[in-house]
Scaffold this active site. Sequence first.
Site, PDB file in Angstrom:
ATOM      1  N   HIS A 178       0.900  -1.367   0.095  1.00 31.77           N
ATOM      2  CA  HIS A 178      -0.102  -0.181  -0.017  1.00 31.77           C
ATOM      3  C   HIS A 178       0.796   1.267   0.059  1.00 31.77           C
ATOM      4  O   HIS A 178       0.387   2.209  -0.193  1.00 31.77           O
ATOM      5  CB  HIS A 178      -0.588  -0.012   1.378  1.00 31.77           C
ATOM      6  CG  HIS A 178      -1.874  -1.198   1.239  1.00 31.77           C
ATOM      7  ND1 HIS A 178      -2.894  -1.149   0.149  1.00 31.77           N
ATOM      8  CD2 HIS A 178      -2.376  -2.091   2.196  1.00 31.77           C
ATOM      9  CE1 HIS A 178      -3.703  -2.225   0.370  1.00 31.77           C
ATOM     10  NE2 HIS A 178      -3.233  -2.703   1.689  1.00 31.77           N
ATOM     11  N   ASP A 207      -2.525 -10.523  -2.629  1.00 29.52           N
ATOM     12  CA  ASP A 207      -3.011 -10.309  -1.280  1.00 29.52           C
ATOM     13  C   ASP A 207      -4.811  -9.812  -1.756  1.00 29.52           C
ATOM     14  O   ASP A 207      -5.349  -9.335  -2.716  1.00 29.52           O
ATOM     15  CB  ASP A 207      -2.389  -8.985  -0.752  1.00 29.52           C
ATOM     16  CG  ASP A 207      -2.675  -8.530   0.606  1.00 29.52           C
ATOM     17  OD1 ASP A 207      -2.036  -8.877   1.423  1.00 29.52           O
ATOM     18  OD2 ASP A 207      -3.764  -7.631   0.796  1.00 29.52           O
ATOM     19  N   ASP A 264      -4.240 -13.078   3.188  1.00 29.31           N
ATOM     20  CA  ASP A 264      -5.559 -12.791   3.895  1.00 29.31           C
ATOM     21  C   ASP A 264      -6.605 -12.969   2.897  1.00 29.31           C
ATOM     22  O   ASP A 264      -7.752 -12.474   3.350  1.00 29.31           O
ATOM     23  CB  ASP A 264      -5.464 -11.305   4.163  1.00 29.31           C
ATOM     24  CG  ASP A 264      -4.645 -10.126   3.314  1.00 29.31           C
ATOM     25  OD1 ASP A 264      -4.546 -10.640   2.215  1.00 29.31           O
ATOM     26  OD2 ASP A 264      -4.510  -9.038   3.635  1.00 29.31           O
TER      27      ASP A 264
HETATM   28 ZN   LIG Z   1      -4.129  -7.336   2.702  1.00 34.39          ZN
END
Ligand SMILES: [Zn+2]
Length: 310
Positions: A126, A163, A247
């Site tokens: 991110h 992800d 995740d």
């Molecule tokens: Zn993540």
Amino acid sequence: MRTLVIDNPASRMHRVPPGHPEHEGRYLAARDALTALTGPVWHEARPAETASVERFHTADYIERIRDACDTAAADEWVSLDLDTKVCRDTWRAALATAGASIDAVDRIMAGEADAAFCLARPPGHHAEPDRAMGFCLLNSIAIAALHALEVHGLARVAIVDIDVHHGNGSQCLAELDTRVMFASLHQSPLYPGTGSADETGLNGNVVNVPLMAGTQGPAWRDAFTRQVRPALAAFRPEFIFVSAGFDAHERDPAGGLALLEADFAWAASQLAGLAAEFASSRLVSVLEGGYDCPALGRSAAAFVQALVEA
Ligand SMILES: [Zn+2]
């Protein structure tokens, strides 16, 4: 594939407030699960040099993060945004996490191995050139991609992000550099809110595959096969990088996809196959998210075992 694990023990130095989901237990769970594998060869990460980090992040941003860490009192945190916090030792952890990904590239380019998995935190995908967000400080995968291009002289590299969250920071790199392809499968809607299919970068070098909550392994594999695989084949990367967040697992509290350990193993074998086809088997994976520790450990082990067996 000859597979390395690049371990960053300094990951434990990045402490977070009680109750924060991105804690050192994640690193320990993944480390314990990977230690049980017999195939990979382990190395310890070295800190990245500032010049390497500056290929992606601005000098002003690097100074701000370092200053924030320096000003944190013992057992206190400095907040960079709502959920991204640093302690006085965070900078050392982040620098060694970036260093792990660079070391992985160097070892693979030297012919020491085919694939590497970087066991390190904090995560990075991110983080934008001048902005920390979503638990991420230094975008290790973008830094490693630029290292492969600039130091090793490669012409094209691809970043594949599995992800559950969209890798907005890594996408920034592809939006600035036609030598980079960025492909992401992620849940939508979900944090950070970016990653729609109409974000296509420069000449189509960004491929976003948003998936509805509840998507299970078969549909995820189908999306990879139909959308990501052909885009990678057309781009013909000389090195494949993987933002390996786990995740998207069905037990993970941070997302709503429903992948299982076998799906991560499948993804690893597909990516290894693509790397063998186009990239002289060069494949570096970097740990990103994964917040249910037992599922994270099992998933990371399944992923790395599949690389070993590929
Ligand atoms: Zn993540």
